[in-house]
Write a protein that holds these residues in place. Structure first.
Motif, mmCIF file in Angstrom:
data_model
loop_
_atom_site.group_PDB
_atom_site.id
_atom_site.type_symbol
_atom_site.label_atom_id
_atom_site.label_comp_id
_atom_site.label_asym_id
_atom_site.label_seq_id
_atom_site.Cartn_x
_atom_site.Cartn_y
_atom_site.Cartn_z
ATOM 1 N N SER A 1 0.837 -1.198 0.000
ATOM 2 C CA SER A 1 0.000 0.000 0.000
ATOM 3 C C SER A 1 0.877 1.256 0.000
ATOM 4 C CB SER A 1 -0.945 0.008 1.190
ATOM 5 O OG SER A 1 -0.261 0.462 2.318
ATOM 6 N N LEU A 2 0.300 2.308 -0.565
ATOM 7 C CA LEU A 2 1.062 3.543 -0.757
ATOM 8 C C LEU A 2 1.629 4.132 0.548
ATOM 9 C CD1 LEU A 2 2.159 5.712 -2.562
ATOM 10 C CD2 LEU A 2 -0.134 6.599 -2.865
ATOM 11 N N PRO A 3 0.823 4.195 1.630
ATOM 12 C CA PRO A 3 1.398 4.733 2.882
ATOM 13 C C PRO A 3 2.631 3.941 3.325
ATOM 14 C CG PRO A 3 -0.979 4.483 3.091
ATOM 15 C CD PRO A 3 -0.605 3.871 1.783
ATOM 16 N N THR A 4 2.553 2.611 3.188
ATOM 17 C CA THR A 4 3.692 1.777 3.586
ATOM 18 C C THR A 4 4.920 2.105 2.739
ATOM 19 O OG1 THR A 4 2.059 0.046 3.979
ATOM 20 C CG2 THR A 4 4.369 -0.599 4.071
ATOM 21 N N VAL A 5 4.707 2.219 1.430
ATOM 22 C CA VAL A 5 5.828 2.527 0.549
ATOM 23 C C VAL A 5 6.459 3.865 0.934
ATOM 24 C CG1 VAL A 5 6.480 3.100 -1.822
ATOM 25 C CG2 VAL A 5 4.925 1.205 -1.388
ATOM 26 N N LEU B 1 -2.729 6.772 -8.595
ATOM 27 C CA LEU B 1 -3.561 5.963 -9.488
ATOM 28 C C LEU B 1 -3.612 4.477 -9.086
ATOM 29 C CD1 LEU B 1 -5.251 7.058 -11.755
ATOM 30 C CD2 LEU B 1 -3.429 6.483 -13.344
ATOM 31 N N PRO B 2 -2.457 3.834 -8.834
ATOM 32 C CA PRO B 2 -2.534 2.414 -8.451
ATOM 33 C C PRO B 2 -3.317 2.207 -7.159
ATOM 34 C CG PRO B 2 -0.235 3.136 -8.671
ATOM 35 C CD PRO B 2 -1.082 4.315 -8.948
ATOM 36 N N GLU B 3 -3.058 3.061 -6.160
ATOM 37 C CA GLU B 3 -3.759 2.933 -4.884
ATOM 38 C C GLU B 3 -5.264 3.178 -5.074
ATOM 39 O OE1 GLU B 3 -2.289 2.008 -2.143
ATOM 40 O OE2 GLU B 3 -3.624 2.578 -0.495
ATOM 41 N N LEU C 1 -6.471 9.452 -0.157
ATOM 42 C CA LEU C 1 -5.801 9.565 -1.455
ATOM 43 C C LEU C 1 -5.311 10.999 -1.683
ATOM 44 C CD1 LEU C 1 -8.173 7.411 -3.682
ATOM 45 C CD2 LEU C 1 -5.818 6.861 -3.050
ATOM 46 N N SER C 2 -6.129 11.970 -1.253
ATOM 47 C CA SER C 2 -5.755 13.378 -1.426
ATOM 48 C C SER C 2 -4.417 13.666 -0.752
ATOM 49 C CB SER C 2 -6.847 14.262 -0.825
ATOM 50 O OG SER C 2 -6.499 15.617 -0.889
ATOM 51 N N LEU C 3 -4.270 13.159 0.471
ATOM 52 C CA LEU C 3 -3.052 13.456 1.230
ATOM 53 C C LEU C 3 -1.875 12.599 0.782
ATOM 54 C CD1 LEU C 3 -4.630 13.975 4.740
ATOM 55 C CD2 LEU C 3 -3.745 15.703 3.171
ATOM 56 N N LEU C 4 -2.167 11.516 0.056
ATOM 57 C CA LEU C 4 -1.079 10.650 -0.406
ATOM 58 C C LEU C 4 -0.585 11.048 -1.794
ATOM 59 C CD1 LEU C 4 -2.366 7.135 0.669
ATOM 60 C CD2 LEU C 4 -0.463 8.414 1.637
#
Lengths: 186, 183
Positions: A162-166, B26-28, B14-17
């Motif tokens: 997941s993105l946060p983890t990355v 996009l992938p997330e 998603l906004s904060l990431l």
């Protein structure tokens, strides 16, 4: 950094200026449209102010174009200016998308439309690939950057990390490796 | 938990990431909206993304259509607010603080360090939409070959010539209509 009183725009003028960009900027590259309108045409910011805004907009999360609009709007007329600018840049595109969405809903079961949309979707992939390669030209050709780039790509695309983890795992390492060199003390 | 609350949660995060622009999430986004919440199918996600490329304005406004699909006009509004407001607040606040750190060398380190991660995420975004639009195992081989050629041709043309991408999207649509109808 407030502009001179003579060219300080009203909220309606701010909204209109950004909405014009929001309605006509087909095909991406919004930041270039913004620069032309804000720096060259309206003279609401100078080049240096614009680049400073872009720098913040690129570093923080969120879309660069929306972020730059918010910073520019804030410089022009405070919080309400920021809201006017963001609404202006976002809303026309949403309206266009609602129309496209309605058409899609109506015609998606038509095989000819489905085939055309598949072609558009493929072209959109090509566009995103080109933008990625172009923006990343520097990172692709630097070995250390390429390592972090590929590591991020593989983790997200193939291992579904997941993105946060990355971000939590990779970002600190990448930033520390780019840390400022300490100046020798006199 | 109602869909609206779920939409709010997902798109606020998603906004904060979205570091370095919307394409990075996009992938997330695809993972959350397709696999986790089943709001849209892979196909719908790829189509909505490509519609976003054809509309003017910020290309990630296409998130509004996902909200619309899930919960009508209320969903559209919730997603727009959730996707744009948190990052906008952050930028608004930070543009004050940022100026204070103008000469801090760590600012440069953050920017240089984050750049390859952003590009890696964008590449994962290409993979996320590309595996539906161009290398889709549910579709016949010739369909995938034609789609991949269209995608790579667009990439090549854009490198060779300065041309408005919307024209190429329309051209892709024309090629799709002409060659993919039978598939």
């Amino acid at each position: 950094m407030q502009p001179k009183a003579s060219n300080r725009p009203t909220l309606a003028q701010i909204f209109t200026a950004f909405a014009r960009i929001g309605a006509t900027s087909f095909g991406g590259g919004l930041v270039a449209y913004l620069r032309d309108a804000l720096v060259d045409e309206k003279k609401w910011m100078d080049e240096e102010e614009f680049l400073a805004a872009l720098e913040i907009g690129q570093t923080l999360p969120g879309l660069n174009s929306v972020n730059v609009s918010i910073i520019a709007g804030r410089h022009l007329a405070g919080p309400l200016g920021a809201i006017s600018a963001a609404a202006g840049i976002i809303l026309p595109g949403v309206l266009a998308l609602v129309i496209l969405g309605l058409l899609y809903d109506r015609f998606r079961h038509n095989p000819e439309v489905a085939a055309a949309l598949a072609g558009v979707a493929a072209a959109a992939v090509g566009l995103l690939l080109q933008v990625t390669l172009k923006i990343g030209a520097k990172q692709f050709s630097n070995l250390k950057d390429l390592f972090f780039l590929v590591a991020t790509f593989v983790m997200v695309a193939f291992f579904h990390v997941s993105l946060p983890t990355v971000l939590f795992l990779v970002a600190p390492v990448a930033i520390i490796l780019c840390r400022p060199k300490t100046e020798p003390k006199q | 938990m109602s869909d609206l609350v779920r939409l709010l949660n997902v798109f606020c995060l998603l906004s904060l990431l979205a570091v370095g622009g919307g394409s990075a999430v996009l992938p997330e986004m695809q993972h959350e909206t397709v696999a986790v919440h089943h709001w849209v199918t892979d196909d719908q996600f790829a189509t909505i993304y490509s519609l976003g490329q054809m509309a003017p304005g910020p290309n990630m406004s296409m998130v509004a259509l996902i909200g619309w699909q899930v919960a009508g006009v209320a969903g559209l509004l919730v997603v727009l607010v959730a996707f744009y407001l948190p990052s906008s607040f952050l930028v608004y606040g930070c543009s004050y603080i940022w100026d204070q750190f103008k000469d801090n060398p760590w600012r440069n380190a953050v920017q240089r360090g984050m750049a390859p991660i952003t590009i890696g995420l964008m590449l994962a975004g290409v993979h996320a939409v590309g595996k539906t639009a161009c290398i889709n195992s549910d579709r016949p081989l010739d369909f995938n070959i034609i789609s991949s050629i269209v995608a790579l041709a667009v990439t090549g043309i854009l490198f060779a010539k300065h041309i408005n991408p919307v024209l190429l999207m329309l051209l892709g649509g024309g090629v799709g209509w002409f060659l993919l109808r039978g598939g």
